[in-house]
Design an enzyme around this catalytic site. Structure first.
Site, PDB file in Angstrom:
ATOM      1  N   GLY A 103     -20.465   6.966   2.905  1.00  0.00           N
ATOM      2  CA  GLY A 103     -19.549   7.398   1.851  1.00  0.00           C
ATOM      3  C   GLY A 103     -20.245   7.379   0.514  1.00  0.00           C
ATOM      4  O   GLY A 103     -21.169   6.580   0.288  1.00  0.00           O
TER       5      GLY A 103
ATOM      6  N   LYS B  58       0.849  -1.198   0.000  1.00  0.00           N
ATOM      7  CA  LYS B  58       0.000   0.000   0.000  1.00  0.00           C
ATOM      8  C   LYS B  58       0.875   1.233   0.000  1.00  0.00           C
ATOM      9  O   LYS B  58       2.000   1.204   0.514  1.00  0.00           O
ATOM     10  CB  LYS B  58      -0.890   0.016   1.252  1.00  0.00           C
ATOM     11  CG  LYS B  58      -2.129   0.860   1.091  1.00  0.00           C
ATOM     12  CD  LYS B  58      -3.187   0.077   0.326  1.00  0.00           C
ATOM     13  CE  LYS B  58      -4.508   0.747   0.291  1.00  0.00           C
ATOM     14  NZ  LYS B  58      -5.543  -0.209  -0.118  1.00  0.00           N
TER      15      LYS B  58
ATOM     16  N   GLY C 112     -18.207   7.745  -2.518  1.00  0.00           N
ATOM     17  CA  GLY C 112     -17.105   7.709  -3.485  1.00  0.00           C
ATOM     18  C   GLY C 112     -17.330   6.570  -4.473  1.00  0.00           C
ATOM     19  O   GLY C 112     -18.436   6.027  -4.590  1.00  0.00           O
ATOM     20  N   ASN C 113     -16.260   6.201  -5.144  1.00  0.00           N
ATOM     21  CA  ASN C 113     -16.361   5.199  -6.211  1.00  0.00           C
ATOM     22  C   ASN C 113     -16.963   3.875  -5.734  1.00  0.00           C
ATOM     23  O   ASN C 113     -17.814   3.290  -6.405  1.00  0.00           O
ATOM     24  CB  ASN C 113     -14.961   4.982  -6.809  1.00  0.00           C
ATOM     25  CG  ASN C 113     -14.997   3.967  -7.929  1.00  0.00           C
ATOM     26  OD1 ASN C 113     -15.824   4.053  -8.818  1.00  0.00           O
ATOM     27  ND2 ASN C 113     -14.126   2.985  -7.857  1.00  0.00           N
TER      28      ASN C 113
HETATM   29  N1  GLU Z   1      -7.169   0.131  -3.555  1.00  0.00           N
HETATM   30  C1  GLU Z   1      -7.938  -1.050  -3.779  1.00  0.00           C
HETATM   31  C2  GLU Z   1      -8.021  -1.893  -2.530  1.00  0.00           C
HETATM   32  O1  GLU Z   1      -7.865  -1.433  -1.424  1.00  0.00           O
HETATM   33  C3  GLU Z   1      -7.453  -1.806  -4.991  1.00  0.00           C
HETATM   34  C4  GLU Z   1      -6.026  -2.213  -4.954  1.00  0.00           C
HETATM   35  C5  GLU Z   1      -5.512  -2.708  -6.272  1.00  0.00           C
HETATM   36  O2  GLU Z   1      -6.258  -2.724  -7.236  1.00  0.00           O
HETATM   37  O3  GLU Z   1      -4.339  -3.068  -6.318  1.00  0.00           O
HETATM   38  O4  GLU Z   1      -8.308  -3.045  -2.597  1.00  0.00           O
END
Ligand code: GLU
Length: 428
Positions: A219, A107, A221-222
């Site tokens: 929320g 992350k 958002g997307n």
């Molecule tokens: N940010 C998204 C998650 O928390 C997707 C991560 C990704 O596609 O690598 O799962």
């Protein structure tokens, strides 16, 4: 303004320790998986539009890559901390393992508020983040993606910087790219749709008629927008949604007793997911406090904002009518709240299972990018449905068979898969 009373990494470790106990993991495996393999913290200087240089803080944490290259998003958030990123990287490891895709967990983040940055400043920030990490990430080692307040344009700037530094085309380096520029059809919808695919399966299992249910979302958002979209398509009735209003630095819940129409709401929402309060009231929405989404008499709750939202205090506000909580966000429920939910017998679809649709589609995007051959949207969403359904059934069958809480079952399956990969490689 870091909230020092709450440390998401300690929460993630507590959840891991519980799974390690249940699995009776050996001490070395525990030591290995309790902390990230690698972490990077760095400064990103950006010359702002007014000519001044501003220094931003950036992070990338690679929790585990025994099952494949690290995978996980990059968040832009003013309250980002290294401990949030550590926790989120660990949750990514379990997420990729629960849907059984050959990827590890990572992350990233930057402490910033894109509301206050011009597009040019955002581009410089994206390129600066890559310049600090260009040697430590890549299609075979660690593959970033969008997350809170980052989007396909940010991913494309990052890809462009990476390709400039390395001299070549590496479309598999990053996912969540724009369609037509290496992105996958369905990626934008994938996380929210994935949440609802697991809800659909849970309702089948609990013999609940989805078309007779109501739901409340945190929320807008997307993730939340697409979860509502599929929920409505399947015949469910969304009655409440909350969102953050940047100008006021506070959240509101928007409530409509007989259900609202997503399209109507989207027409009065900006690209940060902020709903226009006055226009919503004109459309017949009741304006309620930010945390009112949690108190509604609905069948389904979907926290799809940030971590640390259902706490030891707020958990008691959950209505007796609620049968399912599907965690669209990462880490929305604290361990104290989780104990109460477990005792009440509410069916929880835990975060790293419920919201795994995004990374699953990212994996499909990577496969398409590496083959340089792109699938139709139906094909991608069909494969997503299969993966999410299988993952949900794996967890719920294991939970039923062993009389386990859903979160414990999901943890046991994921941690076991990762521990076995570490063992097979001879790491422990
Ligand atoms: N940010 C998204 C998650 O928390 C997707 C991560 C990704 O596609 O690598 O799962």
């Amino acid at each position: 303004m870091e909230d020092t009373s709450y440390n998401p990494f300690m929460m993630a470790q507590k959840q891991f320790d519980n799974a390690a106990e249940l699995l009776e993991l050996d001490p070395a495996t525990r030591d290995l998986l309790r902390v990230p393999l690698r972490e990077y913290q760095f400064s990103i200087p950006v010359r702002m539009d007014d000519g001044q240089v501003k220094i931003f803080r950036g992070f990338r944490v690679q929790h585990n890559d025994a099952r494949g290259p690290g995978k996980g998003g990059i968040r832009f958030h003013p309250q980002e901390t290294i401990n949030t990123v550590r926790a989120l990287s660990m949750w990514m490891t379990w997420k990729c393992a629960v849907v059984d895709i050959p990827l590890g967990g990572a992350k990233g983040g930057i402490i910033c508020d894109p509301h206050n940055l011009s597009l040019l400043e955002q581009e410089k920030l994206c390129r600066g983040w890559i310049r600090q990490l260009a040697k430590n990430v890549g299609p075979l080692s660690d593959v970033p993606a969008p997350d809170v307040m980052t989007n396909s344009q940010h991913m494309l700037w990052m890809l462009d910087e990476y390709e400039t530094i390395h001299g070549g085309k590496y479309p598999g380096f990053i996912t969540g790219k724009p369609v037509g520029m290496g992105g996958s059809l369905g990626r934008t919808e994938a996380t929210g749709y994935g949440v609802m695919i697991t809800v659909r399966e849970a309702m089948k299992e609990l013999e609940i008629d989805l078309q007779k249910t109501t739901a409340s979302f945190q929320g807008f958002g997307n993730v939340s927008q697409h979860a509502i979209e599929l929920y409505q398509q399947m015949g469910g009735t969304p009655v409440c949604v909350s969102c953050w209003i940047q100008k006021e630095q506070k959240a509101y819940s928007f409530f409509k007793k007989d259900g609202f129409d997503l399209k109507q709401l989207l027409a009065i929402t900006n690209h940060f997911g902020e709903i226009d309060k006055a226009k919503a009231q004109d459309l017949g929405f009741e304006l309620l406090p930010g945390d009112a989404w949690l108190e509604q008499d609905v069948d389904l709750l979907v926290p799809a904002a940030l971590e640390n939202q259902i706490t030891g205090e707020s958990v008691n506000k959950i209505s007796q009518q609620v049968k399912i909580i599907a965690e669209g966000a990462n880490g929305p429920t604290t361990p104290e709240a989780d104990l109460v939910i477990k005792e009440r017998g509410i069916h929880v679809i835990p975060d790293f299972l419920a919201n795994a649709g995004g990374v699953t589609c990212s994996y499909f995007e990577q496969v398409q990018s590496n083959q340089n051959y792109y699938w139709a949207k139906e094909e991608t969403l069909g494969k997503l449905d299969q993966k999410m359904t299988t993952a949900y059934l794996d967890v719920s069958n294991f939970a039923t068979k062993n009389k386990l809480y859903m979160r414990d079952a999901a943890y046991m399956i994921s941690v076991d898969r990762v521990a076995k990969a570490c063992k097979a490689r001879g790491w422990v």
